[in-house]
Design a protein around this motif. Structure first.
Motif, PDB file in Angstrom:
ATOM      1  N   MET A  72      -3.417  17.965   4.697  1.00 21.18           N
ATOM      2  CA  MET A  72      -3.260  19.330   5.211  1.00 21.18           C
ATOM      3  C   MET A  72      -3.308  19.357   6.735  1.00 21.18           C
ATOM      4  N   ASN A  73      -2.312  19.971   7.337  1.00 21.17           N
ATOM      5  CA  ASN A  73      -2.187  20.137   8.786  1.00 21.17           C
ATOM      6  C   ASN A  73      -2.044  18.816   9.541  1.00 21.17           C
ATOM      7  N   LYS A  74      -1.646  17.769   8.858  1.00 22.66           N
ATOM      8  CA  LYS A  74      -1.377  16.508   9.537  1.00 22.66           C
ATOM      9  C   LYS A  74       0.004  16.575  10.171  1.00 22.66           C
ATOM     10  N   SER A  75       0.180  15.805  11.205  1.00 21.30           N
ATOM     11  CA  SER A  75       1.408  15.821  11.996  1.00 21.30           C
ATOM     12  C   SER A  75       2.623  15.347  11.190  1.00 21.30           C
TER      13      SER A  75
ATOM     14  N   GLN B 133       3.659  20.338  11.276  1.00 25.55           N
ATOM     15  CA  GLN B 133       2.572  19.822  10.458  1.00 25.55           C
ATOM     16  C   GLN B 133       2.870  20.011   8.979  1.00 25.55           C
TER      17      GLN B 133
ATOM     18  N   THR C 209       2.131  21.387   5.480  1.00 22.55           N
ATOM     19  CA  THR C 209       1.394  22.547   4.978  1.00 22.55           C
ATOM     20  C   THR C 209       1.263  22.576   3.466  1.00 22.55           C
TER      21      THR C 209
ATOM     22  N   SER D  69       5.695  22.938   8.487  1.00 18.56           N
ATOM     23  CA  SER D  69       5.751  24.187   9.250  1.00 18.56           C
ATOM     24  C   SER D  69       5.458  23.900  10.712  1.00 18.56           C
TER      25      SER D  69
ATOM     26  N   HIS E 258       3.857  24.600  14.528  1.00 20.24           N
ATOM     27  CA  HIS E 258       2.456  24.767  14.917  1.00 20.24           C
ATOM     28  C   HIS E 258       1.992  26.225  14.839  1.00 20.24           C
TER      29      HIS E 258
ATOM     30  N   ASP F 262      -0.743  28.013  11.852  1.00 24.05           N
ATOM     31  CA  ASP F 262      -2.183  28.252  11.916  1.00 24.05           C
ATOM     32  C   ASP F 262      -2.562  29.363  12.897  1.00 24.05           C
TER      33      ASP F 262
ATOM     34  N   LYS G  93      -4.954  31.844  11.337  1.00 27.63           N
ATOM     35  CA  LYS G  93      -5.992  31.241  10.514  1.00 27.63           C
ATOM     36  C   LYS G  93      -7.367  31.525  11.114  1.00 27.63           C
TER      37      LYS G  93
ATOM     38  N   GLN H  65     -10.914  30.511  12.031  1.00 27.06           N
ATOM     39  CA  GLN H  65     -11.563  29.241  12.312  1.00 27.06           C
ATOM     40  C   GLN H  65     -13.050  29.315  12.016  1.00 27.06           C
TER      41      GLN H  65
END
Length: 184
Positions: free
Chosen positions: A92-95, A120, A122, A140, A142, A145, A148, A150
């Motif tokens: 999740m949210n990795k490049s 990233q 998604t 998706s 950047h 998020d 989102k 935090q």
């Protein structure tokens, strides 16, 4: 995203002897470097592995509006190989990056590859039907998020989710009523 197509790539695109290829990077596990070209490609100090599993790279759409751009990458016939990569690693949210490049007749890269998507991971989905298995990875920009929330909440449920058995926030909901901000 600005595009700078260099002169040698433009010249190659004007001829009949070129091939287009994609390079797909997914930062899952130790990193997945794949290409839909017929043979492996060396670029940016990496070997991008040729695979028949990579069957579709979506076309990114762009606009002047501020919105979340998305792209899909689809693998077919992968069995459990790619499914286990996503199940056993944090994804999740990795490049993720997708390049498009021009190859000449001798298999060399012409000019510099274009980054057509930089974002990233998604979501991913595994489907199996009639002896065929497919993995679709959703990417998706950047901006995914942007809205989102935090951090964590200061309540017992949030604390138990992260640190099971820790009672540090057990009475947090009761003590919040007694805090007097700016009052005497």
């Amino acid at each position: 995203m600005p595009r700078n197509v260099n002169a040698s790539m433009k010249a190659a695109l004007a001829t009949d002897g070129f091939r287009l290829a994609h390079l797909v990077f997914l930062d899952v596990g130790s990193g997945i470097y794949l290409t839909d070209y017929a043979s492996d490609i060396s670029y940016d100090s990496q070997t991008w592995q040729a695979t028949a599993y990579l069957i579709e790279v979506g076309s990114p759409s762009e606009s002047r509006d501020l919105r979340v751009n998305q792209l899909g990458v689809q693998f077919s016939g992968v069995g459990l190989a790619y499914q286990s990569i996503f199940l056993s690693n944090n994804w999740m949210n990795k490049s993720a990056k997708v390049y498009k490049l021009v190859m000449n007749d001798s298999g060399a890269i012409v000019g510099a590859p274009l980054v057509i998507f930089d974002g990233q991971i998604t979501n991913w989905q595994f489907r199996e039907s009639g002896g065929n298995s497919e993995v679709t990875v959703s990417l998706s920009s950047h901006w995914a998020d942007f809205q989102k929330k935090q951090g964590r909440l200061t309540n017992d449920n949030s604390q138990q989710f992260v640190f099971d058995g820790d009672l540090g926030f057990q009475y947090a909901s009761h003590t919040v009523r007694d805090i007097r901000w700016g009052r005497k």
